[in-house]
Scaffold this motif. Structure first.
Motif, short mmCIF file in Angstrom:
data_model
loop_
_atom_site.label_atom_id
_atom_site.label_comp_id
_atom_site.label_asym_id
_atom_site.label_seq_id
_atom_site.Cartn_x
_atom_site.Cartn_y
_atom_site.Cartn_z
N PHE A 117 21.64 141.02 12.97
CA PHE A 117 21.28 141.26 14.37
C PHE A 117 21.78 142.64 14.82
O PHE A 117 22.83 143.11 14.34
N GLU A 121 23.05 142.86 22.81
CA GLU A 121 22.80 141.96 23.94
C GLU A 121 23.93 140.92 23.98
O GLU A 121 24.15 140.24 22.98
N ARG A 125 23.35 134.39 19.60
CA ARG A 125 22.02 134.47 18.99
C ARG A 125 21.64 133.12 18.38
O ARG A 125 22.46 132.47 17.74
N SER A 128 15.97 131.85 15.91
CA SER A 128 14.65 132.46 16.10
C SER A 128 14.72 133.82 16.80
O SER A 128 13.69 134.48 16.99
N ASP A 129 15.91 134.27 17.19
CA ASP A 129 16.02 135.57 17.85
C ASP A 129 15.62 136.70 16.90
O ASP A 129 15.84 136.60 15.69
N PRO A 130 15.05 137.78 17.46
CA PRO A 130 14.64 138.89 16.59
C PRO A 130 15.84 139.56 15.92
O PRO A 130 16.88 139.76 16.56
N THR A 131 15.67 139.88 14.64
CA THR A 131 16.73 140.58 13.90
C THR A 131 16.52 142.09 14.09
O THR A 131 15.53 142.51 14.68
#
Ligand SMILES: NC(=O)c1ccc[n+]([C@@H]2O[C@H](COP(=O)([O-])OP(=O)(O)OC[C@H]3O[C@@H](n4cnc5c(N)ncnc54)[C@H](OP(=O)(O)O)[C@@H]3O)[C@@H](O)[C@H]2O)c1
Length: 301
Positions: A117, A121, A125, A128-131
């Motif tokens: 990550f 933010e 996390r 499914s959070d964007p890497t």
């Protein structure tokens, strides 16, 4: 059940061996189905996972129900200097193993990292959070995740963080050594994450391989802290004053260590998928650390 543990000489590999040999993790007994498991433990001397031909030859001779890959290049700063080597170990190695597992119908576990990550933010996390890795280590581990899932859909990609086990090198042991030898240390106070006991992680991995709930998982001890907060807890737990820890910022650390890889500021993980499947039994990090510090003199290796 027949199981293979690769990277068996590392921190996690050693905890898996401890659990499978004794039948006990610190947080509970391992599943009864695994008590009579036949387990092979190998490291790079027996099989270099980056060598596709050697992996295929090894699996031509051995049949497994599950393979747990603990082999990796984990030196984050070293990966920054040698990304090509890191890619072979952290991405092509797992791909070779995942493909060999797929060919014989074996389940595959690839252990990954919070460093996939970007960490820009606050908060935790979920899977499914964007890497968006910001270091060579993170990039190579993310590639390993993708290649694993492409090569074998019967895979578990399990991201953990700030890992410490009884055998091998880790942050906890380094801080204890600095307290002993130098009487203090300066530690980054603005990177937040989840310190994680390799013994607890090993327990959850053994529960996972009995399921068919494949996919990406987060598995860290509960609770978030900074490296400096973690260090205060380590030294205090070992009988030193927490005042021997001097906090610094990531920018100050980078100025003093220009070769060091960038690390995410916010990489805390939430064990959402675990919670939805086998249940999240991971302890608060403070509790896991207290057990570790108590057992370390006896179990250190
Ligand atoms: N340590 C952490 O803080 C942390 C954080 C998040 C995720 N993880 C992940 O958790 C997993 C376990 O980490 P760990 O701390 O237990 O690792 P570790 O202690 O560094 O052990 C890794 C093992 O893999 C071996 N290895 C390296 N290259 C190999 C190759 N080409 N073929 C076969 N074996 C090879 C290493 O041997 P040598 O020692 O001889 O190289 C070592 O015995 C890794 O996937 C890591 O990326 C770790």
């Amino acid at each position: 059940m027949k199981i293979l543990v690769t990277g068996c000489k590392g921190q996690l590999g050693n905890e898996l061996r401890r659990l499978l040999t004794t039948g006990m993790a610190e947080i509970g007994p391992i599943p009864a189905e695994l008590k009579d498991a036949e387990v092979d433990y190998i490291d790079v001397e027996e099989l270099d996972i980056t060598d596709a031909n050697a992996v295929d030859a090894y699996f031509a001779d051995h049949i497994y129900d599950a393979v747990i890959n603990c082999a990796a290049m984990t030196n984050v700063d070293g990966c920054e200097q040698m990304e090509d080597v890191a890619f072979r170990v952290n991405a092509l190695g797992p791909e070779n193993l995942a493909r060999a597992c797929a060919a014989q119908g074996a389940k595959f576990v690839q252990v990954s990292t919070d460093y996939v990550f970007p960490g820009n933010e606050p908060g935790e996390r979920v899977e499914s959070d964007p890497t968006g890795p910001i270091s060579a280590y993170g990039r190579t581990k993310r590639a390993g995740e993708r290649l694993t899932l492409e090569a074998n859909p019967r895979s578990f990609v399990v991201r953990t963080a700030w890992l410490y086990g009884y055998v091998g090198k880790n942050f906890v042991k380094t801080m204890l050594r600095l307290a002993r030898e130098r009487g203090g240390m300066t530690v980054v106070d603005d990177q937040l994450g989840n310190p994680t006991s390799a013994n607890d992680l090993a327990y959850e991995l053994l529960k996972l391989i009995l399921t068919d709930d494949f996919g990406i998982y987060h598995c860290t001890n509960e609770g978030i802290c900074s490296w400096a907060q973690f260090t205060r807890a380590i030294v205090e737990g070992a009988g030193y004053s927490p005042d021997i820890v001097t906090p610094c910022t990531s920018d100050e650390y980078a100025a003093a260590n220009p070769q060091a890889a960038r690390r995410p500021l916010f990489s805390a993980l939430k064990n959402e998928h675990l919670e939805q499947t086998i249940g999240n039994e991971m302890r608060p990090w403070q509790e896991a650390l207290a057990t570790y510090l108590k057992n370390l003199p006896e179990l250190e290796g």
